[in-house]
Design a protein around this motif. Structure first.
Motif, short mmCIF file in Angstrom:
data_model
loop_
_atom_site.label_atom_id
_atom_site.label_comp_id
_atom_site.label_asym_id
_atom_site.label_seq_id
_atom_site.Cartn_x
_atom_site.Cartn_y
_atom_site.Cartn_z
N LYS A 57 0.63 -1.25 -0.10
CA LYS A 57 -0.08 0.01 0.20
C LYS A 57 0.88 1.21 0.17
O LYS A 57 0.42 2.20 -0.61
CB LYS A 57 -0.80 -0.02 1.02
N SER A 58 1.76 1.36 0.94
CA SER A 58 2.77 2.27 0.83
C SER A 58 3.35 2.64 -0.27
O SER A 58 3.61 3.73 -0.73
CB SER A 58 3.58 2.41 2.22
N SER A 59 3.91 1.40 -0.84
CA SER A 59 4.69 1.59 -2.17
C SER A 59 3.93 2.01 -3.25
O SER A 59 4.30 2.90 -3.84
CB SER A 59 5.19 0.22 -2.49
N LEU A 60 2.66 1.90 -3.16
CA LEU A 60 1.70 2.33 -4.12
C LEU A 60 1.45 3.81 -3.99
O LEU A 60 1.40 4.53 -4.99
CB LEU A 60 0.44 1.68 -4.19
N LEU A 64 2.35 6.77 -6.71
CA LEU A 64 1.40 7.70 -7.41
C LEU A 64 1.79 9.29 -7.01
O LEU A 64 1.61 10.09 -7.59
CB LEU A 64 0.01 7.45 -6.47
N SER A 65 2.45 9.33 -5.54
CA SER A 65 2.75 10.72 -5.37
C SER A 65 3.89 11.23 -5.94
O SER A 65 4.28 12.46 -6.12
CB SER A 65 2.72 10.87 -3.79
N GLY A 66 4.92 10.35 -6.46
CA GLY A 66 6.06 10.70 -7.03
C GLY A 66 7.04 10.83 -5.89
O GLY A 66 8.32 11.42 -6.22
N SER A 67 6.97 10.53 -4.57
CA SER A 67 7.77 10.96 -3.65
C SER A 67 7.90 9.97 -2.75
O SER A 67 6.79 9.16 -2.61
CB SER A 67 7.57 12.08 -2.91
N ALA A 68 8.89 9.75 -1.95
CA ALA A 68 9.11 8.47 -0.74
C ALA A 68 8.35 9.18 0.29
O ALA A 68 9.22 9.44 1.48
CB ALA A 68 10.45 8.03 -0.82
N ALA A 184 1.57 -7.93 -8.62
CA ALA A 184 1.19 -8.85 -9.94
C ALA A 184 2.35 -9.11 -10.84
O ALA A 184 2.68 -10.40 -11.45
CB ALA A 184 0.26 -7.96 -10.76
N ASP A 185 3.61 -8.65 -10.37
CA ASP A 185 4.93 -9.07 -10.99
C ASP A 185 5.39 -10.23 -10.48
O ASP A 185 6.13 -10.89 -11.16
CB ASP A 185 5.79 -7.79 -10.96
N LEU A 186 5.11 -10.48 -9.32
CA LEU A 186 5.25 -11.92 -9.02
C LEU A 186 4.67 -12.97 -9.26
O LEU A 186 5.20 -14.12 -9.00
CB LEU A 186 5.17 -11.78 -7.14
N GLY A 221 5.59 -0.56 -11.98
CA GLY A 221 4.91 0.26 -12.50
C GLY A 221 4.00 0.03 -13.49
O GLY A 221 3.15 0.65 -14.22
N ALA A 222 3.96 -1.45 -13.67
CA ALA A 222 2.97 -1.97 -14.51
C ALA A 222 1.62 -1.83 -14.00
O ALA A 222 1.17 -2.04 -12.72
CB ALA A 222 3.46 -3.51 -14.66
N GLY A 223 0.80 -1.60 -14.78
CA GLY A 223 -0.77 -1.27 -14.52
C GLY A 223 -0.82 0.34 -13.71
O GLY A 223 -2.24 0.65 -13.46
#
Length: 524
Positions: A57-60, A64-68, A184-186, A221-223
């Motif tokens: 969730k936090s990675s997404l 989306l925000s473009g920042s860590a 989903a990449d996994l 970044g897929a999807g």
């Protein structure tokens, strides 16, 4: 939307004290939240990323925000406080204050994607956090944001806690709910397709069959473009807040509908059957002493006729009896009458009649509303005795002292007949004195075999008694008519008491139920 909220407010007003308090509180909470959300930055769209530990969730959120902005990891708990990322140009400060989100980041104008202008993205604490405070924070914001994006991973997308505690309770919010299968990449493409299909199956069981599901990878970044497209469409539409509030109204309306079910058997509301009305009014008339007053009026009217038209030498006996109507003290509306209190049988009749009205009026109503109808019918029970006594004492009763025209004529006739009889008596006494004094007998006319004085005496007496008997027969008929008139007047007044103290409160309660049903229909 304002019309639906106004209708829901009408439901709350009508249903207060008649449905479960928690439902009324829930409806009030929706109204309060709707009023505040519609005032605060209506041009902003609040999207919350909700999920469990390790779902990405936090990675997404960072992607989306473009920042860590959010800490990424698998340690429990990872996200302890809600993070906000705000896209220009709207000032979302008051909105975030209302949401209770302190950690905020505003995307610079130069770096902001124009398609996302007006977006307020939240990263919620994990719903499965080991910290109770974090779980409460997540649950609170889930109930406040405009759009819910549930982030799940291939290992925990079928988590029972997610489906039972959250998704299954959001079936009314399917228009503002989105599922994201992260990481989903996994998986292989076939495995991704199988997971998405299984997730659709689970969502259908939760009542969220129409909620979209996106498969993506925050790491690669897929999807992500597809998710950005969904969010930009929602931002451009600027209707997410209204749709969320509409879903909140739908949810509380569904819960209220169970408490405001339609009456069974298609029974008409707002009326009480004629049979129940008649039984109630007859029971109240008996308790008010209407039959006693009718009988008193009948006897008083007859006594007045006898006193006015009886044989003058015997009618004085009737004056020794007290007027039966005046004995009841009905001529003084300011005080209590002397009517006997209702007997236990009469009181039981009133109770049974009121119970019959309640049973007929509340048949088929939900139990809480049936109790409200019973309470309304019995609300003025303590005042019934005084109200009934006041009704009968204020009635326009006949004046038992006033002699009617025909009675005056008969009285004059009786006086004339009495005078004739007295003349006969006086003449016979004179003849007796003459005979006792051994004076010559005066000439005495005869009428047939009888002397005229005897004819005068017997004729006056017998005709007087006959006229008195005939007048009594006429007086009885007049007394019955007077009693019926008084009874009809008293029953009209008793009917008013029945309406004011029993029937109208019941009708008001039924109309309140009808109004609540109609408002609920408009709110839904």
């Amino acid at each position: 939307m304002p019309e639906r909220l106004s209708a829901l407010d009408a439901v709350v007003t009508a249903a207060e004290g008649r449905v479960r308090p928690e439902l009324v509180d829930a409806a009030r909470g929706v109204l309060e939240q709707a009023g505040q959300r519609m005032r605060l930055s209506p041009g902003s769209t609040v999207v919350a990323l909700a999920g469990g530990t390790g779902s990405g969730k936090s990675s997404l959120f960072n992607a989306l925000s473009g920042s860590a902005l959010s800490t990424v990891g698998v340690r429990r708990p990872t996200t302890s406080d809600t993070h906000a990322c705000v896209w220009p140009p709207a000032d979302a400060g008051p909105l975030l204050d209302w949401l209770g989100v302190a950690r905020r980041h505003v995307v610079p104008e130069a770096e902001a994607d124009p398609a996302l202008h007006g977006l307020v993205l939240l990263d919620l604490p994990d719903y499965d956090s080991t910290e109770a405070r974090h779980r409460r924070e997540a649950e609170r914001l889930v109930g406040m944001v405009d759009i819910l994006v549930w982030v799940v991973d291939p290992q925990k997308y079928a988590d029972a806690a997610l489906h039972e505690r959250y998704l299954s309770r959001l079936r009314a919010h399917r228009a503002v709910t989105l599922l994201v299968l992260n990481q989903a990449d996994l998986l292989t493409p076939d495995a991704v397709e199988a997971c998405v299909a299984d997730l659709h199956r689970l969502l259908k069981a939760d009542g969220l069959g129409a909620a979209p599901v996106l498969a993506l990878s925050a790491r690669t970044g897929a999807g992500l473009p597809e998710l950005r497209g969904v969010l930009s469409a929602a931002v451009a539409k600027r209707a997410a807040a209204t749709e969320r509030l509409s879903a909140d109204v739908d949810a509380v309306v569904d819960r209220l509908a169970g408490e405001l079910a339609e009456p069974a058997d298609g029974q008409a509301l707002g009326t009480v059957g004629r049979k129940e009305r008649a039984r109630l009014r007859e029971a109240l008339a008996l308790a008010a002493g209407v039959p006693v007053i009718e009988d008193a009026v009948r006897r008083a009217s007859l006594a007045r006729t006898v006193a006015a038209t009886g044989w003058p030498f015997t009618r004085w006996i009737g004056r020794l009896r007290r007027d039966p109507l005046r004995r009841l003290h009905l001529e003084a509306p300011a005080g209590r009458s002397s009517l006997p209190p209702p007997s236990p049988v009469a009181r039981a009749g009133v109770y049974g009649a009121v119970r019959g009205v309640v049973d007929a009026a509340s048949h088929g109503l939900p139990e809480p509303w049936a109790r409200a109808v019973a309470s309304a019918a019995q609300s003025s029970e303590a005042d019934l005795d005084d109200a009934l006594d006041s009704a009968v004492t204020s009635a326009d009763l006949p004046d038992t002292r006033r002699v009617r025209l025909w009675e005056r004529g008969v009285r004059l006739l009786q006086l004339a007949l009495a005078a004739v009889a007295l003349a006969g008596v006086a003449w016979l006494c004179a003849l007796f004195v003459v005979a006792w004094a051994q004076l010559p007998d005066p000439p005495t006319p005869d009428v047939g075999p009888l002397a005229l004085p005897t004819v005068l005496l017997l004729g006056g007496a017998l005709l007087g008694l006959a006229v008195a008997g005939l007048s009594r027969v006429v007086g009885r008929a007049a007394a019955r008519r007077a009693a019926r008139r008084v009874g009809a007047e008293l029953r009209r007044r008793v009917d008013d008491v029945a309406d004011a103290h029993v029937l109208e409160p019941v009708k008001d309660e039924l109309q309140r139920y009808v109004a609540a049903r109609e408002a609920l229909r408009r709110a839904g």
